[in-house]
Scaffold this active site. Structure first.
Site, PDB file in Angstrom:
ATOM      1  N   HIS A  91       0.846  -1.199   0.000  1.00  0.00           N
ATOM      2  CA  HIS A  91       0.000   0.000   0.000  1.00  0.00           C
ATOM      3  C   HIS A  91       0.874   1.240   0.000  1.00  0.00           C
ATOM      4  O   HIS A  91       1.857   1.337   0.744  1.00  0.00           O
ATOM      5  CB  HIS A  91      -0.912   0.011   1.225  1.00  0.00           C
ATOM      6  CG  HIS A  91      -1.788   1.235   1.308  1.00  0.00           C
ATOM      7  ND1 HIS A  91      -2.772   1.502   0.386  1.00  0.00           N
ATOM      8  CD2 HIS A  91      -1.797   2.285   2.181  1.00  0.00           C
ATOM      9  CE1 HIS A  91      -3.363   2.649   0.687  1.00  0.00           C
ATOM     10  NE2 HIS A  91      -2.782   3.145   1.771  1.00  0.00           N
ATOM     11  N   SER A  92       0.533   2.224  -0.849  1.00  0.00           N
ATOM     12  CA  SER A  92       1.234   3.498  -0.941  1.00  0.00           C
ATOM     13  C   SER A  92       2.686   3.245  -1.325  1.00  0.00           C
ATOM     14  O   SER A  92       2.945   2.615  -2.346  1.00  0.00           O
ATOM     15  CB  SER A  92       1.086   4.262   0.381  1.00  0.00           C
ATOM     16  OG  SER A  92       1.418   5.613   0.220  1.00  0.00           O
ATOM     17  N   VAL A  93       3.656   3.687  -0.522  1.00  0.00           N
ATOM     18  CA  VAL A  93       5.047   3.402  -0.886  1.00  0.00           C
ATOM     19  C   VAL A  93       5.311   1.900  -0.904  1.00  0.00           C
ATOM     20  O   VAL A  93       6.168   1.416  -1.646  1.00  0.00           O
ATOM     21  CB  VAL A  93       6.034   4.124   0.065  1.00  0.00           C
ATOM     22  CG1 VAL A  93       5.941   3.582   1.480  1.00  0.00           C
ATOM     23  CG2 VAL A  93       7.465   4.012  -0.451  1.00  0.00           C
ATOM     24  N   ALA A 141       3.392  -0.192  -2.271  1.00  0.00           N
ATOM     25  CA  ALA A 141       3.041  -0.623  -3.621  1.00  0.00           C
ATOM     26  C   ALA A 141       4.236  -0.482  -4.551  1.00  0.00           C
ATOM     27  O   ALA A 141       4.508  -1.364  -5.376  1.00  0.00           O
ATOM     28  CB  ALA A 141       1.860   0.197  -4.147  1.00  0.00           C
ATOM     29  N   SER A 161      -1.731  -0.906  -4.095  1.00  0.00           N
ATOM     30  CA  SER A 161      -2.840  -0.150  -3.517  1.00  0.00           C
ATOM     31  C   SER A 161      -2.404   1.269  -3.183  1.00  0.00           C
ATOM     32  O   SER A 161      -1.291   1.494  -2.686  1.00  0.00           O
ATOM     33  CB  SER A 161      -3.305  -0.859  -2.233  1.00  0.00           C
ATOM     34  OG  SER A 161      -4.155  -0.032  -1.463  1.00  0.00           O
TER      35      SER A 161
END
Length: 248
Positions: free
Chosen positions: A93-95, A97, A121
């Site tokens: 998720h975020s970084v 990802a 994500s």
């Protein structure tokens, strides 16, 4: 999550027995493996969630956090080692990802065992230019306000200046990992890709999420109501999608 394993600092929950699909989960900026604690409890069945513990947090707090994604991915390949074999998948998720994506690319380039699926994500596709405000060098108060607006800074950290001062260097390092990445075009990913996101995420709009679909020949997109941390409200639905994709 089980007791930390000194033998596997990247996997504080240890490795499960064979015969299950392992989902390695990479956290968002500033977060530790504990952010996936509820996922571990909810996964069940033939899927085992393995939260990845990055340097600089929790029991690895004395280690220096990485500030660029290339060094982070190289360290992850070495640190996860023989865990990246058999039946496994990645989620980030975020970084996280970006980390999971680049890890998949590096494994493919080296002819190593690949994840059966890549789930990303809450981040704009990595080939897109980053035109948003860069967060990593903002003054402390401004950075704390920006993180709070995203929903990524607990109220206790805003109230307790000493805790905030301890937290922000790790957050800045993680933000540097995210913000200093420069994309190099490559072959489409040889694994299925699913991108998740919130339909009101100020850090990744729907077009920026959809651009991930260009990076793999087998790709899908699933969105939910919400902002950058939409997945906190939609964990059961998201895990159901992951289960279904991995059973294909």
């Amino acid at each position: 999550m089980t007791a930390p394993s000194t033998a596997r600092p990247w996997l504080p929950g240890g490795l499960p027995p064979g015969g299950v699909t392992r989902l390695f989960c990479f956290p968002h900026a500033g977060a530790s493996a504990a952010v996936y604690r509820d996922w571990v409890l909810a996964a069940g069945g033939e899927l085992v969630v393995l939260p990845v513990q990055l340097p600089g947090r929790a029991e690895r707090g004395r280690e220096t956090p990485h500030e660029d994604v290339e060094s982070l991915v190289e360290a992850a390949i070495e640190g996860l080692g023989d865990a990246l074999t058999g039946d496994f998948a990645f989620f980030g998720h975020s970084v996280g990802a970006l980390t999971a994506y680049l890890l998949t690319r590096r494994l493919a380039e080296r002819g190593a065992t690949l994840p059966k699926h890549l789930f990303v994500s809450g981040r704009a596709a990595p080939q897109l230019p980053d035109t948003r405000l860069q967060l990593r060098a903002l003054p402390d108060e401004r950075l704390a306000a920006e993180l709070h607006a995203l929903g990524g800074l607990p109220d206790v950290l805003r109230r307790e200046r000493e805790l905030l001062a301890m937290f922000l260097p790790l957050m800045r390092a993680d933000l540097a990992v995210n913000e200093t990445y420069r994309h190099v075009p490559g072959e489409p990913l040889p694994v299925p890709l699913t991108v998740f996101g919130g339909d009101r995420d100020p850090r990744a709009d729907l077009d920026e999420l959809a651009a991930w679909l260009e990076l793999a020949t087998d790709s899908t997109m699933v969105t939910y109501p919400g902002g950058h941390f939409y997945l906190e409200q939609h964990r059961p639905a998201l895990l159901d999608v992951i289960h279904r994709k991995l059973r294909r």
